[in-house]
Design an enzyme around this catalytic site. Structure first.
Site, PDB file in Angstrom:
ATOM      1  N   SER A  48      86.598  57.222  73.541  1.00 12.76           N
ATOM      2  CA  SER A  48      86.726  56.364  72.789  1.00 12.76           C
ATOM      3  C   SER A  48      87.243  55.184  72.098  1.00 12.76           C
ATOM      4  O   SER A  48      88.520  56.082  71.417  1.00 12.76           O
ATOM      5  CB  SER A  48      84.879  56.037  71.802  1.00 12.76           C
ATOM      6  OG  SER A  48      85.942  57.201  71.172  1.00 12.76           O
ATOM      7  N   ASP A  49      87.153  54.299  71.526  1.00  7.86           N
ATOM      8  CA  ASP A  49      88.586  54.079  71.012  1.00  7.86           C
ATOM      9  C   ASP A  49      87.911  54.287  68.751  1.00  7.86           C
ATOM     10  O   ASP A  49      87.234  55.492  69.155  1.00  7.86           O
ATOM     11  CB  ASP A  49      88.336  52.480  70.275  1.00  7.86           C
ATOM     12  CG  ASP A  49      89.310  51.950  69.430  1.00  7.86           C
ATOM     13  OD1 ASP A  49      90.243  52.865  69.079  1.00  7.86           O
ATOM     14  OD2 ASP A  49      89.279  50.707  69.388  1.00  7.86           O
ATOM     15  N   TRP A  50      88.987  54.788  68.067  1.00  9.28           N
ATOM     16  CA  TRP A  50      88.717  55.448  67.179  1.00  9.28           C
ATOM     17  C   TRP A  50      87.100  55.509  66.296  1.00  9.28           C
ATOM     18  O   TRP A  50      87.437  54.350  65.166  1.00  9.28           O
ATOM     19  CB  TRP A  50      90.029  55.777  65.894  1.00  9.28           C
ATOM     20  CG  TRP A  50      90.380  56.811  66.374  1.00  9.28           C
ATOM     21  CD1 TRP A  50      91.749  57.360  65.571  1.00  9.28           C
ATOM     22  CD2 TRP A  50      91.096  56.829  67.594  1.00  9.28           C
ATOM     23  NE1 TRP A  50      92.582  58.201  67.092  1.00  9.28           N
ATOM     24  CE2 TRP A  50      91.951  58.125  68.146  1.00  9.28           C
ATOM     25  CE3 TRP A  50      90.478  56.418  69.471  1.00  9.28           C
ATOM     26  CZ2 TRP A  50      92.465  58.998  68.902  1.00  9.28           C
ATOM     27  CZ3 TRP A  50      91.689  57.525  70.078  1.00  9.28           C
ATOM     28  CH2 TRP A  50      92.434  58.641  70.184  1.00  9.28           C
ATOM     29  N   THR A  81      87.650  52.220  75.967  1.00 10.53           N
ATOM     30  CA  THR A  81      86.329  51.539  75.276  1.00 10.53           C
ATOM     31  C   THR A  81      86.766  51.258  74.716  1.00 10.53           C
ATOM     32  O   THR A  81      86.343  51.725  73.115  1.00 10.53           O
ATOM     33  CB  THR A  81      85.115  52.132  75.733  1.00 10.53           C
ATOM     34  OG1 THR A  81      85.055  53.734  75.675  1.00 10.53           O
ATOM     35  CG2 THR A  81      84.903  51.899  77.199  1.00 10.53           C
ATOM     36  N   ALA A 103      83.965  54.654  67.964  1.00  6.55           N
ATOM     37  CA  ALA A 103      83.744  53.723  68.616  1.00  6.55           C
ATOM     38  C   ALA A 103      82.498  54.092  69.041  1.00  6.55           C
ATOM     39  O   ALA A 103      81.074  53.541  68.894  1.00  6.55           O
ATOM     40  CB  ALA A 103      84.344  53.241  69.565  1.00  6.55           C
TER      41      ALA A 103
END
Ligand code: BGC
Length: 818
Positions: free
Chosen positions: A240-242, A207, A244
């Site tokens: 999650s994106d890093w 995401t 995020a």
């Protein structure tokens, strides 16, 4: 059929056995351990839980290679061509082979999940990360992404289809609220994710940082729980994106399974506390844990569960260098050819351009990998032709870049007392150590200062500029002279990766002599008071060679071109133009490259321009040169592939996955939010859908690309939803044609595009041979999203089905009634 279903890697009985193993493991975990499993333990991995026989799950970028958990050249990776190049092959089977190779690479490096593919769309040509996505068209993106995921997972390695959803630009990416109308969301931005979930059954999704319509994507209950999991039946894990994930309760209720990177995340102890405080129900945590255990079971790191692909069923060993070369030449798009190409190996060629020597083979940011070798155009052509001259012509890099050619560097680590505690090798002046990614014997606790140290042997005499990138204190010394001793403070940046993507700063110049080696040193004491979201050290020693008089450089190139039978000019973007972390401000080739091409073309009528960029650039001289070949970021074997194609051993096989045109004509360009919001006011009209509506003529249309033979389209027949197109190779060489099918409503409807890609198929034929392309038209090609009923609505009526060589080069048509 291009968009085929392949569920051969998962089986019903195996799935049930894995589910039983997952439930058994879950039942043994207490709340704290469950919460811990959902939080990264470091930059790339989840904790092992030996009590249930679970090993640590390791993730890595993605998408053109597998970097592994270390950001260094010590453990090199195969670097395939950029995703835009893969999409330009219009070949799902080739994407599948690329994926299978990457699974092999992942296994070699102990990686279980590849952080790829990127299936966001080319909405505005200014999007800085377009090289890393496939296309402006959702169908083509879905087909290529499906092949890629099928390939990676056929090797037993997971994927995270990313970035879910609407991460189509980089400006303010952590905070921007993208206002996407309902139809555009379904018909464009969600469509590739939906197709990949349906056809490739991905084991993961990532995401995005951004918000969509007011909700940040790591907390988007509706899009994640209702659409992705509910409607589409996605059963993988959601990471999650890093950096995020921002809220414990919001994220877990929004369907986020894993918060990366660690060790400090919104999950772990914070999640266990939220359950104890009654803010989160334990079954909600269990659901996320199940998704993680399912992934672990699939990739074979949960004891008692059979991996989806046991070792015996893995694809045969793939030769990565050969595949990188094959994809590159299949991706090169010949957009113009007066007949000059192919050249003969005996042709006397002047090769021109900085990127011909220092090839730009991949885009910047998290997609970076370190290949063991790079074949530049100069290397590739030197090996393949009899007589080759070279001139720089124009150097597009007018900014400092991480120290590279001529430098031999290492990183010396010291403790608080100045004692050396370890050393690491450095592929370039770019140092990035995240999490546990530190030289042997060094920990973030003991590490107090780092020195990038080594030598530099210049290729040219003159004033060399040196500088830094990153935040904090620096002492820069070159050849015994201290050029800088000061502190770079944080500005107003909101992107935590600013030290990574920010502009390099010049700190001084030194006059150096070609071939005379000098010592260089950049010392960087770490500021231990800085609150970092994760333990990381990121900074760079940067360099720019002497600037020679630009007119002289062009004059030298012109002289070389005049003496040759053909000139090959390689023009390129730079890392400061195309990278993760920022968007582009224009589409021009940097520096004096346009002047260079014009001058060379005036001196030699057989001028071939090779455009080395990941996404569109303006080519104002395109009608004044003999040929234009787009090589994208061609990966590590790009130079050999270029020689294959320029000299006709192979034909260039690519077709444009995205319209190429000027910025002034481009119908959708905005990437800068206003008051934190970016409104997608163009609705469903992006890419060629928008060019068609605006009436402007692009430089080269979607789908365009020439080979070395000619094709006659003889007939089109439609039976039910199957279209059969007969094409004949009318040229003198064997060739491959991408037969493209576009659907156009006969009654124009202003709410719908004038036409859209409905299917395609690649066919090969010998000279004189006729072959059939058989394309199954998907039902979705006839549907629009109806916001009043929240469902797909089949649009009955008459359509023209146009088969042709590009969007604008239709050859045969048939009227069909849907
Ligand atoms: C990027 C992701 C990437 C992640 C890990 C993020 O900044 O947006 O695409 O996978 O970093 O490197």
């Amino acid at each position: 059929m291009a968009n085929q279903v392949d569920d051969s890697v998962d089986g019903g009985a195996d799935d049930r056995a894995r589910e039983a193993a997952i439930e058994a493991a879950l039942g043994k975990l207490d709340l704290d351990t469950k919460a811990r499993l959902l939080a990264g333990q470091d930059m790339w991995s989840l904790p092992a839980i030996p009590e249930i026989g679970l090993k640590s799950l390791v993730m890595s970028d993605g998408p053109i290679g597998v970097r592994g958990v270390r950001w260094t050249a010590d453990d090199p990776s195969i670097a395939l061509p950029s995703p835009t190049a893969l999409a330009a092959t219009w070949d799902q089977a080739l994407a599948r082979r690329a994926g299978a190779l990457l699974a092999q690479e992942a296994r070699r490096k102990g990686v279980h999940v590849l952080l790829a593919p990127t299936v966001n769309l080319h909405r505005s040509p200014l999007g800085g990360r377009h090289f890393e996505a496939y296309s402006e068209d959702p169908y083509l993106t879905g087909v290529i992404g499906t092949g890629y995921v099928q390939g990676v997972q056929s090797g037993g390695v997971g994927t995270t289809v990313k970035h879910f959803v609407a991460n189509d630009a980089e400006t303010d990416r952590f905070t921007v609220d993208n206002l996407v109308p309902g139809r555009a969301l379904r018909e464009l931005y969600l469509a590739p994710f939906e197709a990949i979930v349906a056809n490739a059954h991905p084991w993961g999704i990532m995401t995005a940082y951004n918000q969509v319509n007011g909700t940040t994507m790591t907390e988007h209950r509706y899009l994640v729980n209702e659409v992705l999991r509910g409607e589409w039946g996605f059963d993988g894990f959601n990471v999650s994106d890093w950096l995020a994930a921002r809220s414990t309760t919001g994220a877990v209720k929004g369907g986020l399974d894993v918060a990366m990177p660690g060790p400090q995340t919104v999950y772990g102890p914070a999640l266990a506390a939220a359950v104890r405080a009654g803010e989160v129900e334990e079954p909600e945590v269990d659901e996320a844990v199940r998704n993680v255990l399912r992934l672990a079971a699939r990739v074979g790191i949960l004891e008692g569960a059979e991996p989806v692909v046991p070792p015996a069923r893995r694809p045969a060993e793939i030769d990565g260098e050969a595949l990188a070369r094959e994809i590159a030449r299949r991706a090169f798009v010949l957009v113009r050819n007066s007949g000059v190409l192919p050249l003969r190996p005996t042709t006397r060629i002047a090769l021109i351009g900085a990127a011909a020597r220092d090839a730009r083979v991949l885009g910047g940011g998290s997609a970076t990998v370190f290949p063991a070798r790079i074949v530049s155009p100069l290397d590739g052509l030197t090996a393949a032709v009899d007589a080759l001259g070279y001139a720089v012509g124009a150097d597009p890099s007018d900014e400092l870049a991480p120290a590279d050619k001529g430098f031999t560097l290492r990183a010396v680590c010291r403790d608080a007392d100045g004692n050396v505690i370890g050393e690491g090798s450095l592929p370039s002046g770019q140092l990035q150590w995240m999490g546990a990614d530190l030289p042997a014997g060094v920990t973030h606790e003991t590490l107090h200062s780092i020195e990038i140290k080594g030598t530099f042997t210049p290729r040219e005499s003159g004033d060399h500029a040196f500088g830094t990138r990153g935040l904090g204190a620096f002492t820069l010394t070159v050849d015994g002279t201290v050029l800088y001793d000061g502190v770079q403070a944080m500005g107003s940046e909101t992107d935590p990766f600013e030290a990574f993507f920010g502009a390099p700063l010049e700190r001084g110049r030194v006059h150096l002599t070609e071939g005379r080696t000098v010592e260089v040193s950049l010392q960087h004491p770490l500021d231990k008071s800085l609150a970092m979201p994760l333990p990381a050290v990121i900074f760079s020693l940067t360099h720019l060679g002497p600037r020679r008089d630009e007119d002289t450089l062009i004059a030298e190139a012109v002289a070389a071109a005049r003496d040759a039978e053909a000139a090959v000019v390689v023009v390129a973007t730079t890392e400061r133009v195309e990278s993760e972390g920022f968007d582009r401000t224009d589409l021009r080739l940097p520096g004096r490259q346009d002047d260079l091409v014009r001058a060379v073309a005036a001196a030699n009528p057989n001028t071939v321009v090779v455009v080395n960029s990941g996404s569109p650039v303006e080519l104002p001289w395109r009608d004044d040169v003999a040929a234009v070949l787009l090589s994208w970021f061609p990966g590590q074997e790009g130079g050999d592939a270029l020689a294959d194609v320029l000299l006709g051993a192979e034909e260039p096989g690519g077709r444009l996955p995205t319209t190429w045109g000027s910025l002034t004509d481009a119908p959708v360009t905005g990437t800068t939010p206003a008051d934190g919001r970016l409104a997608y006011t163009e609705d469903v009209f992006i890419g060629y859908r928008a060019w068609d509506r605006s009436g402007a003529t692009p430089a080269y249309p979607f789908g365009h690309g020439l080979g070395y033979t000619d094709w006659a389209y003889e007939s089109i027949d439609v039976t039910g939803t199957t279209a059969t197109v007969r094409v004949r190779n009318t040229g003198a060489r064997p060739g491959r044609e991408v037969v493209q099918l576009y659907l156009a409503p006969i009654e124009p409807d202003p709410a719908r595009p004038a036409r859209w890609l409905a299917g395609f198929a690649g066919v090969s034929a010998a000279p004189g041979e006729t072959v059939e392309a058989v394309v199954e038209l998907p039902r979705r090609a006839f549907e629009i999203w109806d916001e009043s009923t929240d469902s797909w609505a089949y649009q009955e009526g008459s359509y023209e089905l146009i088969a042709g060589r590009s969007l604008t080069d239709g050859r045969v048509t048939e009227t069909i009634v849907a």
